[in-house]
Motif scaffolding. Structure first.
Motif, PDB file in Angstrom:
ATOM      1  N   SER A   1     -59.097 -41.681   3.974  1.00 35.76           N
ATOM      2  CA  SER A   1     -58.377 -42.530   3.031  1.00 35.76           C
ATOM      3  C   SER A   1     -57.295 -41.719   2.328  1.00 35.76           C
ATOM      4  N   MET A   2     -56.031 -42.113   2.537  1.00 34.71           N
ATOM      5  CA  MET A   2     -54.939 -41.430   1.869  1.00 34.71           C
ATOM      6  C   MET A   2     -54.860 -41.843   0.397  1.00 34.71           C
ATOM      7  N   LYS A   3     -55.345 -43.032   0.078  1.00 39.24           N
ATOM      8  CA  LYS A   3     -55.404 -43.467  -1.324  1.00 39.24           C
ATOM      9  C   LYS A   3     -56.362 -42.578  -2.107  1.00 39.24           C
ATOM     10  N   ALA A   4     -57.531 -42.315  -1.504  1.00 45.04           N
ATOM     11  CA  ALA A   4     -58.528 -41.465  -2.173  1.00 45.04           C
ATOM     12  C   ALA A   4     -58.023 -40.050  -2.367  1.00 45.04           C
ATOM     13  N   ASP A   5     -57.123 -39.609  -1.493  1.00 44.24           N
ATOM     14  CA  ASP A   5     -56.543 -38.278  -1.599  1.00 44.24           C
ATOM     15  C   ASP A   5     -55.527 -38.163  -2.730  1.00 44.24           C
ATOM     16  N   GLY A   6     -55.097 -39.309  -3.255  1.00 46.48           N
ATOM     17  CA  GLY A   6     -54.065 -39.302  -4.275  1.00 46.48           C
ATOM     18  C   GLY A   6     -52.671 -39.130  -3.707  1.00 46.48           C
ATOM     19  N   VAL A   7     -52.496 -39.451  -2.401  1.00 47.57           N
ATOM     20  CA  VAL A   7     -51.178 -39.327  -1.776  1.00 47.57           C
ATOM     21  C   VAL A   7     -50.198 -40.302  -2.417  1.00 47.57           C
ATOM     22  N   PHE A   8     -50.682 -41.454  -2.829  1.00 51.54           N
ATOM     23  CA  PHE A   8     -49.821 -42.451  -3.481  1.00 51.54           C
ATOM     24  C   PHE A   8     -50.584 -43.179  -4.572  1.00 51.54           C
TER      25      PHE A   8
ATOM     26  N   ILE B   1     -44.395 -55.651  -3.918  1.00 46.78           N
ATOM     27  CA  ILE B   1     -45.493 -55.671  -2.955  1.00 46.78           C
ATOM     28  C   ILE B   1     -46.259 -54.354  -3.072  1.00 46.78           C
ATOM     29  N   GLN B   2     -47.568 -54.436  -3.139  1.00 42.01           N
ATOM     30  CA  GLN B   2     -48.403 -53.257  -3.392  1.00 42.01           C
ATOM     31  C   GLN B   2     -48.940 -52.652  -2.106  1.00 42.01           C
ATOM     32  N   LEU B   3     -48.862 -51.330  -1.998  1.00 41.40           N
ATOM     33  CA  LEU B   3     -49.537 -50.619  -0.916  1.00 41.40           C
ATOM     34  C   LEU B   3     -50.949 -50.295  -1.386  1.00 41.40           C
ATOM     35  N   ILE B   4     -51.932 -50.947  -0.768  1.00 43.17           N
ATOM     36  CA  ILE B   4     -53.322 -50.807  -1.204  1.00 43.17           C
ATOM     37  C   ILE B   4     -53.980 -49.547  -0.654  1.00 43.17           C
ATOM     38  N   GLU B   5     -53.726 -49.261   0.614  1.00 43.54           N
ATOM     39  CA  GLU B   5     -54.431 -48.165   1.286  1.00 43.54           C
ATOM     40  C   GLU B   5     -53.683 -47.772   2.557  1.00 43.54           C
ATOM     41  N   HIS B   6     -53.861 -46.519   2.958  1.00 38.92           N
ATOM     42  CA  HIS B   6     -53.421 -46.045   4.274  1.00 38.92           C
ATOM     43  C   HIS B   6     -54.582 -45.257   4.869  1.00 38.92           C
TER      44      HIS B   6
ATOM     45  N   THR C   1     -45.688 -42.499   4.108  1.00 36.40           N
ATOM     46  CA  THR C   1     -46.492 -43.377   3.250  1.00 36.40           C
ATOM     47  C   THR C   1     -45.836 -43.562   1.891  1.00 36.40           C
ATOM     48  N   ARG C   2     -45.337 -42.485   1.323  1.00 39.00           N
ATOM     49  CA  ARG C   2     -44.685 -42.576   0.013  1.00 39.00           C
ATOM     50  C   ARG C   2     -43.379 -43.378   0.106  1.00 39.00           C
ATOM     51  N   GLU C   3     -42.671 -43.239   1.229  1.00 41.75           N
ATOM     52  CA  GLU C   3     -41.448 -44.032   1.427  1.00 41.75           C
ATOM     53  C   GLU C   3     -41.777 -45.520   1.513  1.00 41.75           C
TER      54      GLU C   3
END
Length: 236
Positions: free
Chosen positions: A229-236, A213-218, A201-203
Motif C-alpha cells: 500500500s503506497m497510501k500506508a507508506d505516506g507516499v501521498f 477527485i480524490q486518490l484513495i490508494e495505490h 502517483t504524486r502527479e
C-alpha cells in the motif's frame, strides 16, 4: 462365462477414479486451502477431462509454467503445446479465471471500498494471476466510495509501465467519479514501489485534486500476491 467376464471388465472403473474420490474426500475433510497447486489443478482438470488420468498433464503444466497462477496466465497457444490440452480445456481455464475475477469484483461492487479492504486485496490479486508484464488498473468510485467501474488502462513491459495522469483524469470525469484507486503489478517480484511509481502517483494525485477527485490508494502487487500500500507508506 467369457461374455460375463468381458462385461465385468467393461464396467470396471479405471484406477484413477479411486484416486479422484480420495482427492474429493481430502478437499471435503480438510478444505480447499489444504490442497497444493498440483492437487488444485488436478481437481480442475478432472472436470475438464473427465475420462482420462490427468496427473501427467498436471506435471507437464507445472513443469512448464512453474505455478498455478502462471498456468492460468499462459496464452492459449502456450497451453495447447502441452500434450493432452485441447481447446475445450483452454476454454475451461478461461472460464474459471474469469469467474474468479467476477466473484472477487462482486464482493466490492456495492459497498464502500474502505469498508472492505480484504475483498479489495482479493480482487486486486485476481487481476494479476500469471501476468508477465506490468498492467495498470483503475477503480473509479462514486461519492460514497462505491465502485463505478474497474478498468485496465495501460500495459507496459516486465519492469515498466507508462502512466499518463491526464488520461486517468479524462476517464474519471467521463464516469463522474469522485475518487479512484490505482493498482499495478511488479511481475519481476518486489512489491515495493519504484521511484518512478512514487513520482507518477504524486502527479496523478495533484492532477485529480485540481478538479476535486480524490486518490484513495495505490496498490502494488508483487510475486506471490504480496500487496504493498503506497497510501500506508505516506507516499501521498
Amino acid at each position: 462365462m467369457k461374455k460375463s467376464s468381458d462385461a465385468t471388465n467393461q464396467t470396471q472403473k479405471p484406477w484413477y477414479y479411486g484416486h479422484r474420490e480420495r482427492m474429493h474426500q481430502k478437499m471435503q475433510e480438510k478444505g480447499v486451502d489444504s490442497l497444493t497447486d498440483a492437487e488444485l489443478l488436478e481437481l480442475l482438470l478432472m472436470y475438464a477431462i473427465p475420462r482420462r488420468d490427468v496427473k501427467p498433464i498436471v506435471h507437464d503444466l507445472l513443469t512448464e509454467f512453474g505455478c498455478l497462477g502462471n498456468v492460468f496466465g499462459a496464452s492459449d497457444d502456450e497451453l495447447m503445446k502441452i500434450k493432452g490440452i485441447k481447446e475445450n480445456t483452454v476454454r475451461f481455464f478461461r472460464l474459471v479465471n474469469t469467474t474468479a475475477k467476477q466473484a472477487a469484483l462482486s464482493k466490492i461492487k456495492d459497498q464502500p471500498i474502505l469498508s472492505g479492504w480484504e475483498q479489495l486485496f482479493a480482487y486486486a490479486s485476481t487481476l494479476y494471476t500469471g501476468e508477465s508484464v506490468e498492467k495498470l488498473y483503475i477503480l473509479f468510485l462514486d461519492a460514497k466510495l462505491r465502485l463505478i467501474k474497474s478498468q485496465m488502462i495501460q500495459i507496459g513491459t516486465v519492469n515498466h509501465i507508462p502512466i499518463y495522469p491526464r488520461d486517468i483524469l479524462k476517464i474519471a470525469l467521463n464516469l463522474d467519479a469522485s475518487a479512484v484507486v490505482l493498482i499495478h503489478n511488479h511481475p519481476s517480484g518486489d512489491s515495493n514501489p519504484s521511484k518512478d511509481d512514487i513520482v507518477a502517483t504524486r502527479e496523478i494525485r495533484d492532477v485529480l485534486n485540481e478538479v476535486g477527485i480524490q486518490l484513495i490508494e495505490h496498490l502494488v502487487i508483487g510475486q506471490g500476491n504480496k500487496i504493498h500500500s503506497m497510501k500506508a507508506d505516506g507516499v501521498f
